[in-house]
Design a protein around this motif. Structure first.
Motif, PDB file in Angstrom:
ATOM      1  N   ASP A  24      -1.332  78.613  53.919  1.00 54.53           N
ATOM      2  CA  ASP A  24      -1.944  79.100  55.158  1.00 54.53           C
ATOM      3  C   ASP A  24      -3.452  78.846  55.157  1.00 54.53           C
ATOM      4  O   ASP A  24      -4.026  78.445  56.171  1.00 54.53           O
ATOM      5  CB  ASP A  24      -1.689  80.604  55.340  1.00 54.53           C
ATOM      6  N   TRP A  50       4.387  77.109  69.726  1.00 56.56           N
ATOM      7  CA  TRP A  50       3.306  77.737  68.996  1.00 56.56           C
ATOM      8  C   TRP A  50       3.633  77.704  67.514  1.00 56.56           C
ATOM      9  O   TRP A  50       4.781  77.527  67.120  1.00 56.56           O
ATOM     10  CB  TRP A  50       3.074  79.162  69.464  1.00 56.56           C
ATOM     11  N   ASP A  51       2.605  77.872  66.685  1.00 61.08           N
ATOM     12  CA  ASP A  51       2.771  77.875  65.237  1.00 61.08           C
ATOM     13  C   ASP A  51       1.859  78.942  64.649  1.00 61.08           C
ATOM     14  O   ASP A  51       0.666  78.964  64.923  1.00 61.08           O
ATOM     15  CB  ASP A  51       2.420  76.491  64.678  1.00 61.08           C
ATOM     16  N   ARG A  52       2.420  79.818  63.865  1.00 65.85           N
ATOM     17  CA  ARG A  52       1.650  80.854  63.183  1.00 65.85           C
ATOM     18  C   ARG A  52       0.939  80.229  61.993  1.00 65.85           C
ATOM     19  O   ARG A  52       1.555  79.549  61.180  1.00 65.85           O
ATOM     20  CB  ARG A  52       2.576  81.956  62.696  1.00 65.85           C
ATOM     21  N   ASP A  54      -1.706  82.272  60.220  1.00 65.43           N
ATOM     22  CA  ASP A  54      -1.762  83.493  59.421  1.00 65.43           C
ATOM     23  C   ASP A  54      -1.742  84.671  60.392  1.00 65.43           C
ATOM     24  O   ASP A  54      -1.449  84.488  61.564  1.00 65.43           O
ATOM     25  CB  ASP A  54      -2.978  83.510  58.483  1.00 65.43           C
ATOM     26  N   ASP A  55      -2.051  85.858  59.921  1.00 67.54           N
ATOM     27  CA  ASP A  55      -1.960  87.048  60.779  1.00 67.54           C
ATOM     28  C   ASP A  55      -2.970  87.070  61.917  1.00 67.54           C
ATOM     29  O   ASP A  55      -2.855  87.875  62.829  1.00 67.54           O
ATOM     30  CB  ASP A  55      -2.128  88.320  59.949  1.00 67.54           C
ATOM     31  N   HIS A  57      -4.356  83.895  63.316  1.00 65.79           N
ATOM     32  CA  HIS A  57      -4.540  82.572  63.922  1.00 65.79           C
ATOM     33  C   HIS A  57      -3.204  81.968  64.333  1.00 65.79           C
ATOM     34  O   HIS A  57      -2.247  81.987  63.562  1.00 65.79           O
ATOM     35  CB  HIS A  57      -5.250  81.624  62.951  1.00 65.79           C
ATOM     36  N   ILE A  58      -3.196  81.425  65.532  1.00 61.40           N
ATOM     37  CA  ILE A  58      -2.012  80.791  66.099  1.00 61.40           C
ATOM     38  C   ILE A  58      -2.449  79.473  66.724  1.00 61.40           C
ATOM     39  O   ILE A  58      -3.522  79.396  67.332  1.00 61.40           O
ATOM     40  CB  ILE A  58      -1.387  81.676  67.195  1.00 61.40           C
ATOM     41  N   TRP A  79       5.421  89.476  62.788  1.00 61.46           N
ATOM     42  CA  TRP A  79       5.897  88.190  62.283  1.00 61.46           C
ATOM     43  C   TRP A  79       7.186  88.362  61.484  1.00 61.46           C
ATOM     44  O   TRP A  79       7.988  87.445  61.397  1.00 61.46           O
ATOM     45  CB  TRP A  79       4.856  87.531  61.393  1.00 61.46           C
ATOM     46  N   LEU A  86       7.159  84.009  71.951  1.00 57.75           N
ATOM     47  CA  LEU A  86       5.785  84.473  72.049  1.00 57.75           C
ATOM     48  C   LEU A  86       5.480  84.618  73.525  1.00 57.75           C
ATOM     49  O   LEU A  86       5.796  83.733  74.314  1.00 57.75           O
ATOM     50  CB  LEU A  86       4.831  83.446  71.431  1.00 57.75           C
ATOM     51  N   THR A 104       5.038  89.388  70.388  1.00 58.16           N
ATOM     52  CA  THR A 104       6.312  88.783  70.007  1.00 58.16           C
ATOM     53  C   THR A 104       7.422  89.627  70.601  1.00 58.16           C
ATOM     54  O   THR A 104       7.267  90.841  70.788  1.00 58.16           O
ATOM     55  CB  THR A 104       6.488  88.695  68.477  1.00 58.16           C
TER      56      THR A 104
END
Length: 139
Positions: A24, A50-52, A54-55, A57-58, A79, A86, A104
């Motif tokens: 990450d 979308w792509d995670r 970290d807690d 940042h997307i 998550w 999303l 979410t």
């Protein structure tokens, strides 16, 4: 609210190659290195996904060549539920930093979008591919 769906097959393929995935921290550094200056708003169009990171940042992908790095007031998204949905709170033509939120599916919590930065997708992919080639050459 706009809803973004991530195909379950894509999630399965990501987990299948998790051993080759960047950390990450490394992924965030790569995106930040190729992100422009913050903008106040972006057009609220149908996003591809979308792509995670970290807690907090997307990456929001609008088109194959248009992505945005969102910093959110996390960690507040669920998550752990693994929800492929999303939602953006914006119902208007723009998604605005410091105003709109993301959630979410099935989670009562939401995160305010603190910052929106455009990603130079082409440069980021080139840098990622170069790093992958270097890693492969070193093994």
């Amino acid at each position: 609210m706009k809803t973004l769906l991530v195909p379950l097959l894509a999630l399965a393929s990501l987990s299948a190659c998790a051993t080759n995935r960047m950390s990450d921290t490394d992924r965030l550094a790569l995106y930040q290195a190729h992100a422009g200056e913050p903008v106040k708003q972006i057009r609220n169009t149908n996003a591809m996904g979308w792509d995670r990171i970290d807690d907090q940042h997307i990456v929001l992908s609008m088109r194959p060549t248009e992505s945005w790095l969102l910093t959110v007031s996390g960690p507040c998204l669920d998550w752990a539920s693994g929800s492929p949905v999303l939602r953006l709170s914006s119902t208007g033509p723009y998604v605005m930093a410091k105003f709109d939120r993301i959630v979410t599916e099935g989670s009562p919590a939401s995160c305010r979008i603190e910052e929106i930065r455009p990603i130079d997708v082409k440069a980021m992919r080139s840098a990622r591919d170069a790093g992958t080639a270097q890693a492969s050459a070193g093994t």
